[in-house]
Design an enzyme around this catalytic site. Sequence first.
Site, PDB file in Angstrom:
ATOM      1  N   PRO A   1       0.814  -1.219   0.000  1.00 16.52           N
ATOM      2  CA  PRO A   1       0.000   0.000   0.000  1.00 16.52           C
ATOM      3  C   PRO A   1       0.843   1.262   0.000  1.00 16.52           C
ATOM      4  O   PRO A   1       0.307   2.360  -0.200  1.00 16.52           O
ATOM      5  CB  PRO A   1      -0.841  -0.118   1.282  1.00 16.52           C
TER       6      PRO A   1
ATOM      7  N   GLU B   1       2.298  -7.063   8.738  1.00 10.70           N
ATOM      8  CA  GLU B   1       2.597  -5.634   8.799  1.00 10.70           C
ATOM      9  C   GLU B   1       3.533  -5.198   7.672  1.00 10.70           C
ATOM     10  O   GLU B   1       3.889  -4.021   7.581  1.00 10.70           O
ATOM     11  CB  GLU B   1       3.241  -5.290  10.149  1.00 10.70           C
TER      12      GLU B   1
ATOM     13  N   ARG C   1      -3.295  -8.797 -20.614  1.00 11.81           N
ATOM     14  CA  ARG C   1      -4.313  -8.502 -21.618  1.00 11.81           C
ATOM     15  C   ARG C   1      -3.822  -7.485 -22.650  1.00 11.81           C
ATOM     16  O   ARG C   1      -4.427  -7.329 -23.715  1.00 11.81           O
ATOM     17  CB  ARG C   1      -5.607  -8.035 -20.966  1.00 11.81           C
TER      18      ARG C   1
ATOM     19  N   ASP D   1     -10.413  -0.160 -24.373  1.00  7.78           N
ATOM     20  CA  ASP D   1     -10.790  -0.360 -22.978  1.00  7.78           C
ATOM     21  C   ASP D   1     -10.788   0.963 -22.231  1.00  7.78           C
ATOM     22  O   ASP D   1     -10.081   1.902 -22.595  1.00  7.78           O
ATOM     23  CB  ASP D   1      -9.796  -1.302 -22.277  1.00  7.78           C
TER      24      ASP D   1
END
Length: 239
Positions: A88, A115, A153, A168
Site C-alpha cells: 500500500p 505488517e 491482456r 478499454d
Amino acid sequence: MRVDVFTLFPEVFPPYMDSSILKRAQEAGLLDLGLHNIRDYATDKHHVTDDEPYGGGGGMVMKAEPIFGAVETVLGAPPQIPVILLSPQGRVFDQRVASDLSRLPHFALLCGRYEGVDERVREHLVTDEISIGDYVLTGGELAAMVVIDAAVRLLPGALGAENGAANDSHASGLLEGPHYTRPPEFRGWTVPEVLKSGDHAKIACWRRQQALKRTAERRPDLLDNQDLSEEDRRLLDSD
C-alpha cells in the site's frame, strides 16, 4: 512474458490464473508464470517466515532471510530483472504502469503479508513498489493477480482481436462508452439505431462521443489530461 511470483500462499493463484484469458495466454506461450513459496526457503526447523517487530507494536513482520533466499535462488544474486513489491506504500497502479510492464520480458512480484516486510528487503532487494489503491488488503496476492491480469491482456494476441484492448476504459485516457448485444429490444429498451446502421464512420463518431460524455460525467478529472480537438468539444456539447 515471464512473471515470477513470491508468496506465502501460492495455492490461491491457480484458480484464477488457469481460467479464461490468462489460461489461453499461458497455453499460447504468451505468459510463463512461476509461483514460489517463500516458506520453502526458511532455514529453521519450523520454516518460520515472520517475527515480532523490533521496538514493539502490533502485528508481525516478514523476515528478510527467507525472502532473499527465495528471490536469489530463483533469480540469481543480485536479480537482473525488476523485483516489484506489492504494498500500500507503492506507486499507484494504473493503465500506464500496466502498459509499461507488458513490454517487459521478465519481472518478479513479491507479495507482502502481515505488517509488511523487513525494511532491508525494500532497501537491498526490491526495485519498485506498486499499490493497486489507497486501501489495505490482507496480503499482496490479490494485487499481484490484478497486476498480471492487466499487463497480460495488453500483450499482442492475448485477447484474440489484434487491437482488443485499445478501446478499454483508460487505454486512451477516457472511460469506455456503452456496449449492446442481441436482442435489439429487451423489455422495451432498444439498442441505439446508429449501432445497427452499418455505417462505421457514424458508429465510430457515436462511440467517441459516448466515451467523452461518460468520462465527463463520471471522471471529469481525466479530461484535464486530454488534448481535446474541436470535434471532441463539439461532441461533448451536442446531445
